[in-house]
Design a protein around this motif. Sequence first.
Motif, mmCIF file in Angstrom:
data_model
loop_
_atom_site.group_PDB
_atom_site.id
_atom_site.type_symbol
_atom_site.label_atom_id
_atom_site.label_comp_id
_atom_site.label_asym_id
_atom_site.label_seq_id
_atom_site.Cartn_x
_atom_site.Cartn_y
_atom_site.Cartn_z
ATOM 1 N N GLY A 172 0.821 -1.202 0.000
ATOM 2 C CA GLY A 172 0.000 0.000 0.000
ATOM 3 C C GLY A 172 0.857 1.256 0.000
ATOM 4 N N GLU A 173 0.472 2.229 -0.806
ATOM 5 C CA GLU A 173 1.254 3.461 -0.918
ATOM 6 C C GLU A 173 0.323 4.667 -1.039
ATOM 7 O OE1 GLU A 173 4.369 5.613 -4.015
ATOM 8 O OE2 GLU A 173 4.041 3.447 -4.137
ATOM 9 N N ILE A 174 0.543 5.653 -0.186
ATOM 10 C CA ILE A 174 -0.168 6.925 -0.317
ATOM 11 C C ILE A 174 0.524 7.710 -1.427
ATOM 12 C CG2 ILE A 174 -0.734 9.119 0.809
ATOM 13 C CD1 ILE A 174 -0.823 7.579 3.464
ATOM 14 N N VAL A 175 -0.177 7.933 -2.525
ATOM 15 C CA VAL A 175 0.448 8.571 -3.686
ATOM 16 C C VAL A 175 0.135 10.059 -3.760
ATOM 17 C CG1 VAL A 175 0.516 6.448 -5.027
ATOM 18 C CG2 VAL A 175 -1.495 7.921 -5.184
ATOM 19 N N ARG A 176 -0.868 10.499 -3.010
ATOM 20 C CA ARG A 176 -1.193 11.917 -3.007
ATOM 21 C C ARG A 176 -2.046 12.230 -1.799
ATOM 22 N NH1 ARG A 176 -4.045 14.020 -8.275
ATOM 23 N NH2 ARG A 176 -5.920 14.476 -7.084
ATOM 24 N N GLY A 177 -1.979 13.477 -1.352
ATOM 25 C CA GLY A 177 -2.845 13.919 -0.272
ATOM 26 C C GLY A 177 -2.102 14.210 1.015
ATOM 27 N N ALA A 178 -2.834 14.773 1.966
ATOM 28 C CA ALA A 178 -2.268 15.163 3.259
ATOM 29 C C ALA A 178 -3.120 14.605 4.387
ATOM 30 C CB ALA A 178 -2.191 16.691 3.370
#
Length: 346
Positions: free
Chosen positions: A64-70
Amino acid sequence: MKAENMIEVEDLFLRFYRDEGVIKPLNGVSFQIPTGKSIGVVGESGCGKTMTAYSLLRILPRGGEIVRGALRFRRKNGEIVDLAQMDPDGKTIKQIRGGEIAMIFQEPMTAFSPVHTLYNQISEVLRIHSDMDEHAIRKRVVELLGQVGIPEPEQRADAYPFEFSGGMRQRAMIAMALASNPRLLIADEPTTALDVTVQAQVLRLIKEIQGRFNLSLMLITHDLGVVAHMVDYVYVMYMGEVVEAAPVAELFANPQHPYTIDLLHSIPKMTGPKEALAHIKGTVPHGAALPPGCMFHPRCRKRVGETCWTREPGMTDLGNEHYVRCFIHSNAVTDISREAEEITHA
């Protein structure tokens, strides 16, 4: 970041890279959790509710990878940090995870280790997040078990999870979540597999604890009946997007997204004539094969034409802190609640 918010999630995208393709469980999730307030996140299984919580804690499954956002979080000392930018194994996130943000997992039998006593597992949280000695830790664990209503906590602390009923295991899970005095409590389907009476007891306990300790609460559930009595504000999720958001009373009185309306219609009725159980046609798409345009258009009964499957709708402000992601409202605010009764569930 607004001063009254503890958490602000902005435009969060999550991806899993698998042999069968790229799985897209979160596709621009945005929401806020005010300090001391409670929110509900609702939707069918597979809509991204739990993955949102895992993202906050940075405990995503492998790949799993957070690719965008805060993921902006206000810490106890007032510092604002972006959890999305942190190393999941770093020192800071380990201090926050369990120390300032705690989670009640969906199934306590799998969340607890079956070969360690409750004392072993709850005391570990205190060893990591406090400087208590063993005597103080023992006293604190017994106190926590007593606070959540487990009888004879001094003796039961040395029991194993399999020696508890489902309701008592869930109470022990709540005790472990409270061990380090967190500021945010995430409850992921906390009444799964419990009978109705025990469900009510567990929910009442969570509500009482939230008020007693002034916790912020994020309640994840598919049960709108639970949401009605537990939270201040509701976010309705579908395929990794928030499709409607409103204060709880407003949402129930004036639902505006076709998905929300269908969810409300699918709640079994306890009175009136017998009729077939309402349902939402179709199924939630696979995360590796998302439909074009509006995510909900293949199942929607209120499509407005080609726009629905060629463009993605934005969020429209309806006033009264009520927001909806639907082309019915994108150009002019239209009250579709009067039309809700026309929707059939054949």
